[in-house]
Design a protein around this motif. Structure first.
Motif, PDB file in Angstrom:
ATOM      1  N   GLN A   1      10.755  80.910  95.312  1.00 51.99           N
ATOM      2  CA  GLN A   1       9.591  80.038  95.402  1.00 51.99           C
ATOM      3  C   GLN A   1       8.813  80.048  94.096  1.00 51.99           C
ATOM      4  N   VAL A   2       8.036  79.001  93.911  1.00 52.95           N
ATOM      5  CA  VAL A   2       7.188  78.876  92.721  1.00 52.95           C
ATOM      6  C   VAL A   2       5.772  78.564  93.173  1.00 52.95           C
ATOM      7  N   GLN A   3       4.824  79.262  92.603  1.00 48.58           N
ATOM      8  CA  GLN A   3       3.420  78.981  92.856  1.00 48.58           C
ATOM      9  C   GLN A   3       2.819  78.325  91.598  1.00 48.58           C
ATOM     10  N   LEU A   4       1.924  77.396  91.830  1.00 54.12           N
ATOM     11  CA  LEU A   4       1.295  76.667  90.732  1.00 54.12           C
ATOM     12  C   LEU A   4      -0.220  76.769  90.854  1.00 54.12           C
ATOM     13  N   VAL A   5      -0.879  76.968  89.730  1.00 57.12           N
ATOM     14  CA  VAL A   5      -2.338  77.022  89.701  1.00 57.12           C
ATOM     15  C   VAL A   5      -2.817  76.093  88.592  1.00 57.12           C
ATOM     16  N   GLU A   6      -3.517  75.030  88.996  1.00 53.99           N
ATOM     17  CA  GLU A   6      -4.042  74.069  88.023  1.00 53.99           C
ATOM     18  C   GLU A   6      -5.468  74.430  87.654  1.00 53.99           C
ATOM     19  N   GLY A  26       6.414  83.069  89.891  1.00 49.97           N
ATOM     20  CA  GLY A  26       7.528  83.218  90.819  1.00 49.97           C
ATOM     21  C   GLY A  26       8.848  82.928  90.136  1.00 49.97           C
ATOM     22  N   SER A  27       9.675  82.152  90.775  1.00 54.30           N
ATOM     23  CA  SER A  27      11.021  81.842  90.274  1.00 54.30           C
ATOM     24  C   SER A  27      10.978  80.754  89.209  1.00 54.30           C
ATOM     25  N   THR A  28      10.265  81.055  88.127  1.00 51.91           N
ATOM     26  CA  THR A  28      10.057  80.038  87.091  1.00 51.91           C
ATOM     27  C   THR A  28      11.329  79.727  86.311  1.00 51.91           C
ATOM     28  N   SER A  29      12.294  80.646  86.327  1.00 49.81           N
ATOM     29  CA  SER A  29      13.532  80.396  85.595  1.00 49.81           C
ATOM     30  C   SER A  29      14.342  79.270  86.228  1.00 49.81           C
ATOM     31  N   ASN A  30      14.008  78.904  87.463  1.00 50.69           N
ATOM     32  CA  ASN A  30      14.714  77.831  88.155  1.00 50.69           C
ATOM     33  C   ASN A  30      14.063  76.457  87.980  1.00 50.69           C
ATOM     34  N   ILE A  31      12.979  76.411  87.202  1.00 48.15           N
ATOM     35  CA  ILE A  31      12.283  75.135  87.013  1.00 48.15           C
ATOM     36  C   ILE A  31      13.079  74.226  86.089  1.00 48.15           C
ATOM     37  N   ASN A  32      13.274  73.002  86.516  1.00 42.30           N
ATOM     38  CA  ASN A  32      14.019  72.025  85.744  1.00 42.30           C
ATOM     39  C   ASN A  32      13.089  71.054  85.019  1.00 42.30           C
ATOM     40  N   ALA A  33      11.986  70.727  85.679  1.00 42.68           N
ATOM     41  CA  ALA A  33      11.037  69.773  85.096  1.00 42.68           C
ATOM     42  C   ALA A  33       9.659  70.013  85.701  1.00 42.68           C
ATOM     43  N   ILE A  34       8.633  69.656  84.936  1.00 43.07           N
ATOM     44  CA  ILE A  34       7.250  69.750  85.406  1.00 43.07           C
ATOM     45  C   ILE A  34       6.611  68.385  85.256  1.00 43.07           C
ATOM     46  N   ASN A  75       6.996  77.619  77.396  1.00 43.08           N
ATOM     47  CA  ASN A  75       7.949  78.319  78.259  1.00 43.08           C
ATOM     48  C   ASN A  75       7.718  79.817  78.287  1.00 43.08           C
ATOM     49  N   ILE A  76       7.062  80.362  77.262  1.00 47.37           N
ATOM     50  CA  ILE A  76       6.777  81.798  77.259  1.00 47.37           C
ATOM     51  C   ILE A  76       5.653  82.109  78.229  1.00 47.37           C
ATOM     52  N   LYS A  77       4.650  81.247  78.247  1.00 48.09           N
ATOM     53  CA  LYS A  77       3.518  81.431  79.156  1.00 48.09           C
ATOM     54  C   LYS A  77       3.773  80.814  80.523  1.00 48.09           C
ATOM     55  N   ASN A  78       4.907  80.122  80.667  1.00 51.82           N
ATOM     56  CA  ASN A  78       5.212  79.446  81.937  1.00 51.82           C
ATOM     57  C   ASN A  78       4.060  78.536  82.368  1.00 51.82           C
ATOM     58  N   THR A  79       3.554  77.804  81.408  1.00 54.87           N
ATOM     59  CA  THR A  79       2.412  76.941  81.648  1.00 54.87           C
ATOM     60  C   THR A  79       2.675  75.555  81.066  1.00 54.87           C
ATOM     61  N   ALA A  80       2.271  74.550  81.822  1.00 50.87           N
ATOM     62  CA  ALA A  80       2.351  73.174  81.343  1.00 50.87           C
ATOM     63  C   ALA A  80       0.934  72.650  81.130  1.00 50.87           C
ATOM     64  N   TYR A  81       0.817  71.688  80.251  1.00 55.23           N
ATOM     65  CA  TYR A  81      -0.496  71.145  79.906  1.00 55.23           C
ATOM     66  C   TYR A  81      -0.466  69.621  79.957  1.00 55.23           C
ATOM     67  N   LEU A  82      -1.632  69.058  80.183  1.00 54.14           N
ATOM     68  CA  LEU A  82      -1.794  67.613  80.066  1.00 54.14           C
ATOM     69  C   LEU A  82      -3.052  67.369  79.248  1.00 54.14           C
ATOM     70  N   GLN A  83      -2.863  66.982  78.001  1.00 54.13           N
ATOM     71  CA  GLN A  83      -3.975  66.634  77.136  1.00 54.13           C
ATOM     72  C   GLN A  83      -4.334  65.181  77.386  1.00 54.13           C
ATOM     73  N   ASN A  98       3.328  69.355  89.558  1.00 52.63           N
ATOM     74  CA  ASN A  98       4.535  69.412  90.383  1.00 52.63           C
ATOM     75  C   ASN A  98       5.661  70.038  89.573  1.00 52.63           C
ATOM     76  N   VAL A  99       6.440  70.897  90.192  1.00 54.29           N
ATOM     77  CA  VAL A  99       7.642  71.412  89.538  1.00 54.29           C
ATOM     78  C   VAL A  99       8.857  71.055  90.371  1.00 54.29           C
ATOM     79  N   GLU A 100       9.902  70.700  89.677  1.00 51.14           N
ATOM     80  CA  GLU A 100      11.179  70.401  90.316  1.00 51.14           C
ATOM     81  C   GLU A 100      12.160  71.480  89.892  1.00 51.14           C
ATOM     82  N   LEU A 101      12.803  72.097  90.873  1.00 48.26           N
ATOM     83  CA  LEU A 101      13.756  73.153  90.548  1.00 48.26           C
ATOM     84  C   LEU A 101      15.117  72.565  90.177  1.00 48.26           C
TER      85      LEU A 101
END
Length: 123
Positions: A1-6, A26-34, A75-83, A98-101
């Protein structure tokens, strides 16, 4: 599972900027797209931008935000951004991460959603 905090939402005047963050756990290594989606009051949830996690990951933007919004990931911080720059009142919405595995062997895809962060742009 993956947990997300915005985080990063808030109130801003038209023409201003905000930067949203989506931390994943969580299982961030399985993330394919954000992706970032948004839902304005009385409207359906819509795609804002997506980014692939693969090296040189491609991006995709809704026409309404092209040239104003930029999606990125660390990818090191396992964080995505939207400027978000040059914000308009019509950008007012709750923004969801949203994350897609990576698809399973059978081709099934799994998605996870964050709780959402509100963005209000005043005119």
């Amino acid at each position: 599972q993956v947990q997300l905090v915005e985080s990063g939402g808030g109130l801003v005047q038209a023409g201003g900027s905000l930067k949203l963050s989506c931390a994943t756990f969580g299982s961030t290594s399985n993330i394919n797209a954000i992706g970032w989606y948004r839902q304005a009051p009385g409207k359906e949830r819509e795609l804002v931008a997506t980014i692939s996690i693969t090296p040189g990951g491609g991006t995709n933007y809704a026409e309404s935000v092209k040239g104003r919004f930029t999606i990125s990931r660390d990818n090191i911080k396992n964080t995505a951004y939207l400027q978000m720059n040059s914000l308009k009142p019509e950008d007012t919405a709750v923004y969801y991460c949203n994350v897609e595995l990576v698809p399973s062997a059978s081709g099934t895809t799994t998605n996870y959603w964050g709780q959402g962060t509100p963005v209000t742009v005043s005119s």
